[in-house]
Design an enzyme around this catalytic site. Structure first.
Site: not given
Length: 116
Positions: A55, A62-63, A68, A83
Site C-alpha cells: 500500500s 492537489e490531494s 493497494h 481538485c
C-alpha cells in the site's frame, strides 16, 4: 454543476504478481505518474505487507494518488483524487496499465463536493 474534486478509481486486473510485490517499483511508478500528470508531490509513504501486498500514497498539493495491491490475485486498486481538472489522468491510467502489465482494467470518475 461545479465539482470541488475529481476522484478516479482504477481497477487493474491480471497484473504481473511480481511487480505488485515490489514496493520500490510501485513507489517509483506512482511518483513518476504524479510528475507526468502535472501534479505537485509534497510527500509519500509506502508499506510492504507480509506475506504479500503493498500500500502506498503520494500526497500531492492537489490531494493524493494511492495504490493497494493483492499480488496473490494479480490485482491493484489505484485512487487518484484531485481538485485540478487539468491533470493528465488518462495518461496516468495508460501508464499504469502498461507498467503493471494489466490487460484488463477500468477507470471510473466520481465528481466530489457537488452540493445537492
Amino acid at each position: 454543476m461545479h465539482a470541488l474534486g475529481f476522484h478516479y478509481l482504477i481497477e487493474l486486473y491480471e497484473c504481473d504478481h511480481n511487480l505488485l510485490k515490489n514496493s520500490n517499483f510501485l513507489e517509483n511508478l506512482l511518483r513518476e505518474s504524479v510528475k507526468e500528470s502535472g501534479a505537485t508531490e509534497i510527500g509519500h509513504v509506502f508499506h510492504e505487507f507480509s506475506p504479500h501486498g503493498v500500500s502506498g500514497v503520494v500526497l500531492i498539493s492537489e490531494s493524493h494518488f494511492s495504490i493497494h495491491t493483492w499480488p496473490e490475485h494479480n490485482y491493484a486498486a489505484v485512487d487518484l483524487f484531485t481538485c485540478n481538472p487539468d491533470l493528465k489522468i488518462q495518461h496516468v491510467y495508460q501508464k499504469l496499465k502498461k507498467e503493471l502489465e494489466s490487460p484488463k482494467s477500468s477507470i471510473l470518475e466520481i465528481k466530489r463536493g457537488i452540493e445537492i
